[in-house]
Design a protein around this motif. Structure first.
Motif, PDB file in Angstrom:
ATOM      1  N   ASP A 145       1.491   6.514  -7.017  1.00 52.29           N
ATOM      2  CA  ASP A 145       0.358   7.279  -7.538  1.00 52.29           C
ATOM      3  C   ASP A 145       0.515   8.779  -7.326  1.00 52.29           C
ATOM      4  O   ASP A 145       0.165   9.577  -8.187  1.00 52.29           O
ATOM      5  N   ARG A 146       1.046   9.165  -6.181  1.00 54.53           N
ATOM      6  CA  ARG A 146       1.126  10.592  -5.850  1.00 54.53           C
ATOM      7  C   ARG A 146       2.495  11.198  -6.109  1.00 54.53           C
ATOM      8  O   ARG A 146       2.740  12.330  -5.723  1.00 54.53           O
ATOM      9  N   ASP A 182       0.825  -1.208   0.000  1.00 57.11           N
ATOM     10  CA  ASP A 182       0.000   0.000   0.000  1.00 57.11           C
ATOM     11  C   ASP A 182       0.859   1.259   0.000  1.00 57.11           C
ATOM     12  O   ASP A 182       0.537   2.237  -0.684  1.00 57.11           O
ATOM     13  N   PHE A 187       0.936   4.161  -2.863  1.00 59.24           N
ATOM     14  CA  PHE A 187       0.737   5.564  -2.484  1.00 59.24           C
ATOM     15  C   PHE A 187       1.842   6.436  -3.065  1.00 59.24           C
ATOM     16  O   PHE A 187       1.575   7.485  -3.661  1.00 59.24           O
TER      17      PHE A 187
END
Length: 49
Positions: A13-14, A6, A10
């Motif tokens: 993606d960011r 996860d 994160f």
């Protein structure tokens, strides 16, 4: 291992790849403290700090 996956998604993606070295250093320090606390190499680790 789910939290690591996860965390990777994160960061991916960011576009927060600058967090990777911070997390790696924190993990290494944690491992050093855990293994250095109750082993025969503890006096050598404490001299580093």
């Amino acid at each position: 291992m789910e939290i690591l996956k996860d965390l990777w998604f994160f960061m991916k993606d960011r576009k927060k790849f600058w967090l990777a070295p911070v997390i790696i250093v924190l993990l290494l320090l944690g491992i050093l403290i855990v293994f250095g606390g109750g082993s025969a190499i503890a006096p050598f680790i404490y001299t580093l700090f």
